[in-house]
Design a protein around this motif. Structure first.
Motif, short mmCIF file in Angstrom:
data_model
loop_
_atom_site.label_atom_id
_atom_site.label_comp_id
_atom_site.label_asym_id
_atom_site.label_seq_id
_atom_site.Cartn_x
_atom_site.Cartn_y
_atom_site.Cartn_z
N LYS A 39 0.83 -1.02 -0.29
CA LYS A 39 -0.18 0.07 0.14
C LYS A 39 0.82 1.22 0.13
CE LYS A 39 -3.97 2.04 2.46
NZ LYS A 39 -5.06 1.83 1.25
N PHE A 42 2.36 1.52 -3.42
CA PHE A 42 1.19 1.68 -4.48
C PHE A 42 0.58 3.03 -4.32
CE2 PHE A 42 -3.47 0.89 -6.16
CZ PHE A 42 -2.96 0.15 -7.14
N SER A 43 0.34 3.62 -3.26
CA SER A 43 -0.28 4.78 -2.97
C SER A 43 0.36 6.05 -3.59
CB SER A 43 -0.66 5.08 -1.30
OG SER A 43 -1.32 4.12 -0.85
N ALA A 137 -4.38 -2.35 -9.93
CA ALA A 137 -5.43 -1.90 -9.05
C ALA A 137 -6.60 -3.13 -9.07
CB ALA A 137 -5.73 -0.43 -9.50
N CYS A 140 -5.79 -6.28 -7.13
CA CYS A 140 -5.88 -5.87 -5.85
C CYS A 140 -7.46 -6.16 -5.54
CB CYS A 140 -5.72 -4.68 -5.41
SG CYS A 140 -3.93 -4.23 -5.76
N LYS A 141 -8.22 -5.43 -6.16
CA LYS A 141 -9.56 -5.17 -5.96
C LYS A 141 -10.50 -6.63 -6.26
CE LYS A 141 -13.67 -2.40 -7.06
NZ LYS A 141 -14.62 -3.30 -6.86
N HIS A 144 -9.89 -8.63 -2.95
CA HIS A 144 -10.63 -7.83 -1.86
C HIS A 144 -11.93 -8.08 -1.96
CE1 HIS A 144 -7.14 -4.91 -1.33
NE2 HIS A 144 -6.82 -6.30 -0.90
N ARG A 148 -11.54 -10.66 1.11
CA ARG A 148 -11.42 -9.61 2.27
C ARG A 148 -12.65 -9.32 2.90
NH1 ARG A 148 -8.53 -3.97 1.98
NH2 ARG A 148 -10.47 -3.31 0.62
#
Ligand code: ASC
Length: 151
Positions: A39, A42-43, A137, A140-141, A144, A148
């Motif tokens: 994170k 990535f941020s 991205a 990741c999503k 999640h 998650r």
């Protein structure tokens, strides 16, 4: 001093906790550490892609390399015994543990997309990197959304 310590280990004396086999809690902390490191990098990349920060190609490429190095380490942290913990909160969803093949496929996707981004970061400019970043991205999503638990 070092020799004495090694001898102590060999004799099974005073072995510190961190030398012992990983516990479920250790595994949760390990994977959460990796997610935080992902994170962090990535941020900063996202801020550059979205033009909230000036684009710095060298920094972006370094961060992309970090994502590509961290992503393949994640799977190791999801070991038996780390499903739930009394002491370390985890948002790993229960489905993860009986849909392991699907979970591993999504992890594989993340590995591939972060590797592609790291490769692209060697020569593409910000506009060229945007789609590669977007695919990371999405990877990741995708995971999640399934594995998650919601906040
Ligand atoms: C982040 C973050 C995520 C991902 C995800 C990408 O910065 O915390 O979980 O990006 O939103 O789609």
């Amino acid at each position: 001093m070092k020799k004495a310590w090694i001898l102590g280990v060999l004799l099974g004396l005073a072995v510190p906790g961190w030398v012992m086999a990983a516990s479920g809690d250790d595994a949760i902390e390990y994977r959460q550490g990796l997610f935080r490191a992902l994170k962090w990098n990535f941020s900063d990349m996202g801020a550059m892609i979205q033009e909230r920060k000036p684009f710095d190609a060298a920094r972006f490429a370094q961060e992309a390399d970090r994502l590509a190095a961290l992503a393949p380490m994640l799977g190791e942290g999801f070991i038996k015994g780390s499903e739930k913990s009394e002491t370390v909160p985890t948002r790993a969803a229960s489905e993860l543990w009986y849909q392991r093949d699907r979970f591993d496929q999504l992890m594989q996707q993340l590995e591939e997309k972060t590797a592609a981004l790291a490769e692209a970061a060697k020569h593409e400019d910000r506009d060229g990197l945007r789609p590669y970043f977007g695919q990371v991205a999405q990877a990741c999503k995708a995971c999640h959304d399934r594995y998650r638990e919601r906040d």
